[in-house]
Design a protein around this motif. Structure first.
Motif, PDB file in Angstrom:
ATOM      1  N   LYS A 126       0.843  -1.194   0.000  1.00 13.24           N
ATOM      2  CA  LYS A 126       0.000   0.000   0.000  1.00 13.24           C
ATOM      3  C   LYS A 126       0.881   1.248   0.000  1.00 13.24           C
ATOM      4  CE  LYS A 126      -3.792   2.283   2.467  1.00 13.24           C
ATOM      5  NZ  LYS A 126      -4.678   2.254   3.650  1.00 13.24           N
ATOM      6  N   PRO A 127       0.850   2.043  -1.071  1.00 18.28           N
ATOM      7  CA  PRO A 127       1.647   3.272  -1.096  1.00 18.28           C
ATOM      8  C   PRO A 127       1.246   4.208   0.036  1.00 18.28           C
ATOM      9  CG  PRO A 127       0.757   2.774  -3.279  1.00 18.28           C
ATOM     10  CD  PRO A 127       0.075   1.861  -2.308  1.00 18.28           C
ATOM     11  N   TYR A 128       2.160   5.103   0.376  1.00 18.74           N
ATOM     12  CA  TYR A 128       1.909   6.061   1.443  1.00 18.74           C
ATOM     13  C   TYR A 128       1.720   7.448   0.839  1.00 18.74           C
ATOM     14  CZ  TYR A 128       2.510   8.755   5.735  1.00 18.74           C
ATOM     15  OH  TYR A 128       2.319   9.609   6.783  1.00 18.74           O
ATOM     16  N   GLY A 129       0.655   8.123   1.214  1.00 17.43           N
ATOM     17  CA  GLY A 129       0.376   9.461   0.721  1.00 17.43           C
ATOM     18  C   GLY A 129       0.469  10.483   1.842  1.00 17.43           C
ATOM     19  N   PHE A 130       1.035  11.643   1.526  1.00 18.32           N
ATOM     20  CA  PHE A 130       1.102  12.716   2.512  1.00 18.32           C
ATOM     21  C   PHE A 130       1.236  14.053   1.782  1.00 18.32           C
ATOM     22  CE2 PHE A 130       5.472  11.600   1.667  1.00 18.32           C
ATOM     23  CZ  PHE A 130       6.177  12.798   1.715  1.00 18.32           C
ATOM     24  N   ILE A 131       1.054  15.123   2.509  1.00 21.99           N
ATOM     25  CA  ILE A 131       1.174  16.470   1.955  1.00 21.99           C
ATOM     26  C   ILE A 131       2.545  17.017   2.313  1.00 21.99           C
ATOM     27  CG2 ILE A 131       0.276  18.829   2.023  1.00 21.99           C
ATOM     28  CD1 ILE A 131      -2.455  17.614   2.720  1.00 21.99           C
ATOM     29  N   VAL A 132       3.266  17.466   1.301  1.00 22.35           N
ATOM     30  CA  VAL A 132       4.601  18.017   1.504  1.00 22.35           C
ATOM     31  C   VAL A 132       4.538  19.200   2.478  1.00 22.35           C
ATOM     32  CG1 VAL A 132       6.484  19.253   0.362  1.00 22.35           C
ATOM     33  CG2 VAL A 132       5.441  17.258  -0.747  1.00 22.35           C
ATOM     34  N   ASN A 133       5.460  19.205   3.420  1.00 26.17           N
ATOM     35  CA  ASN A 133       5.604  20.291   4.404  1.00 26.17           C
ATOM     36  C   ASN A 133       4.498  20.352   5.449  1.00 26.17           C
ATOM     37  OD1 ASN A 133       8.044  21.367   3.477  1.00 26.17           O
ATOM     38  ND2 ASN A 133       7.031  22.626   1.945  1.00 26.17           N
ATOM     39  N   ASP A 134       3.739  19.269   5.626  1.00 31.70           N
ATOM     40  CA  ASP A 134       2.707  19.332   6.665  1.00 31.70           C
ATOM     41  C   ASP A 134       3.148  18.661   7.962  1.00 31.70           C
ATOM     42  OD1 ASP A 134       2.506  16.599   6.185  1.00 31.70           O
ATOM     43  OD2 ASP A 134       0.315  16.592   6.095  1.00 31.70           O
TER      44      ASP A 134
END
Length: 372
Positions: A126-134
């Motif tokens: 399962k890939p990991y998703g996140f928001i840059v600089n959060d």
């Protein structure tokens, strides 16, 4: 899987290294594909491991047990103090993530001398998703991902100051440990500004600079929804953009062109989305807005896809003469476009069928009038 010939003496490992061999019979017997083309569990295990660690590689990569100091010599520093280093394994293409982009990655994370990752999205499948600089990931990984392009795969050595620190609480990561991340950037969606805008004070939300960033981010999210054929979700984002841009007050001359360009993009996306969603009248309404905002192409050149989609909607609405007018404009701009040529055939066929039906209806009316 690589099998060590002798037990590892960690005290000598850094100085002498170690020898390993791959058991060819083990690999041949255990790595198979099923009939449908999906890899077996054993093959997935090899794919999900750090292939450089187990000796299966195409490039000049480090061997199993190689100290991070030696690995670092193959890398370049991303920061002046050298505490984040990078080596590209596979080149990517396209734009790098911008501030507050949403990214999706696969990664394996290692501590020194351990071939097994202490964390792995591949293992979880399962890939990991996140928001840059959060702030959701360690600073080193956040910074590393911002240096990557879509589809790029790279290795990063991250000093503890940018990783888990001197008092790490993770069981498999020692305190004050440098870590190695092998990262694959799967996807970028430049929509993180949506979240930051919604947290701004109300007065600041009215500023064009903030509205512009917000709408650009919504457009990126809408584009992703459209590519996933989630047209209703895309329409919500594009309509939100249109509403914001139509109401904003512009105070500076430089903002006028940016505003007009973005409005054109939003209206064009709405036209295409409504066409795909078979809401032809709404699509035509946005086509009219495009002609208004560009003054029929005098201020900004109108893309042929606008005329094409508008003509297609008019054909479905039975407005054949108007459809031909706009389709001719598209054809003039792109005379070799096969989609436009096919739409011209569809228009001719629908027009001929309509005329035939009108003739039949007229004859029926005449027959009724004679009989009466």
């Amino acid at each position: 899987m690589a099998r060590l010939l002798e037990p590892i003496d960690l005290s000598k490992l850094a100085e002498e290294g170690t020898e390993f061999r791959v058991d060819a019979d083990f690999v041949r017997d255990n790595v198979k594909s099923d009939e449908e083309g999906e890899v077996s569990n054993s093959e997935q295990g090899i794919q999900q491991c750090n292939t450089e660690c187990i000796g299966i590689f195409d490039e000049d990569v480090y061997e199993e047990g190689e100290p991070f100091e030696i690995i670092g010599k193959k890398m370049t520093s991303l920061v002046p103090n050298g505490k984040i280093k990078k080596r590209v394994i596979r080149e990517g293409a396209g734009d790098k993530p911008t501030e507050y982009s949403m990214v999706k990655i696969h990664f394996n994370a290692y501590v020194e001398y351990d071939e097994n990752p202490f964390d792995s999205t591949y293992m979880r499948n399962k890939p990991y998703g996140f928001i840059v600089n959060d702030g959701r990931v360690i600073a080193g990984l956040d910074f590393a991902v911002q240096s990557m392009k879509p589809n790029e795969k790279s290795q990063f050595l991250i000093h503890p100051d940018y990783a888990y620190g001197r008092n790490c609480s993770l069981g498999r990561v020692p305190s004050n440990a440098t870590v190695l991340f092998e990262v694959e950037l799967l996807e970028i969606v430049h929509s993180g500004a949506v979240l930051t805008y919604e947290k701004l004070p109300e007065d600041q939300q009215k500023e064009f600079s903030e509205i512009y960033k917000y709408c650009v981010a919504l457009c990126e999210r809408g584009k992703k929804s459209f590519s996933d054929r989630q047209y209703l979700k895309a329409l919500i984002d594009y309509n939100t953009c249109a509403a914001k841009l139509e109401k904003v007050t512009l105070h500076y001359k430089d903002d006028i062109e940016k505003h007009r360009q973005l409005l054109l993009k939003v209206y064009t996306n709405l036209l295409i989305c409504y066409t795909r969603n078979k809401e032809f009248r709404k699509a035509c309404l946005n086509a009219k807005k495009i002609y208004d905002v560009t003054k029929n192409g005098e201020l900004i050149k109108i893309h042929p896809k606008v005329y094409f989609n508008h003509a297609k909607c008019l054909r479905y609405l039975g407005e054949y003469d108007s459809a031909k007018t706009f389709l001719d404009k598209a054809h003039k701009m792109e005379p070799k476009n096969p989609e436009i040529a096919n739409e011209m055939l569809n228009l001719d066929n629908d027009r001929a069928e309509h005329r035939q039906q009108e003739a039949i209806f007229a004859k029926a009316l005449m027959r009724e009038s004679h009989e009466s």
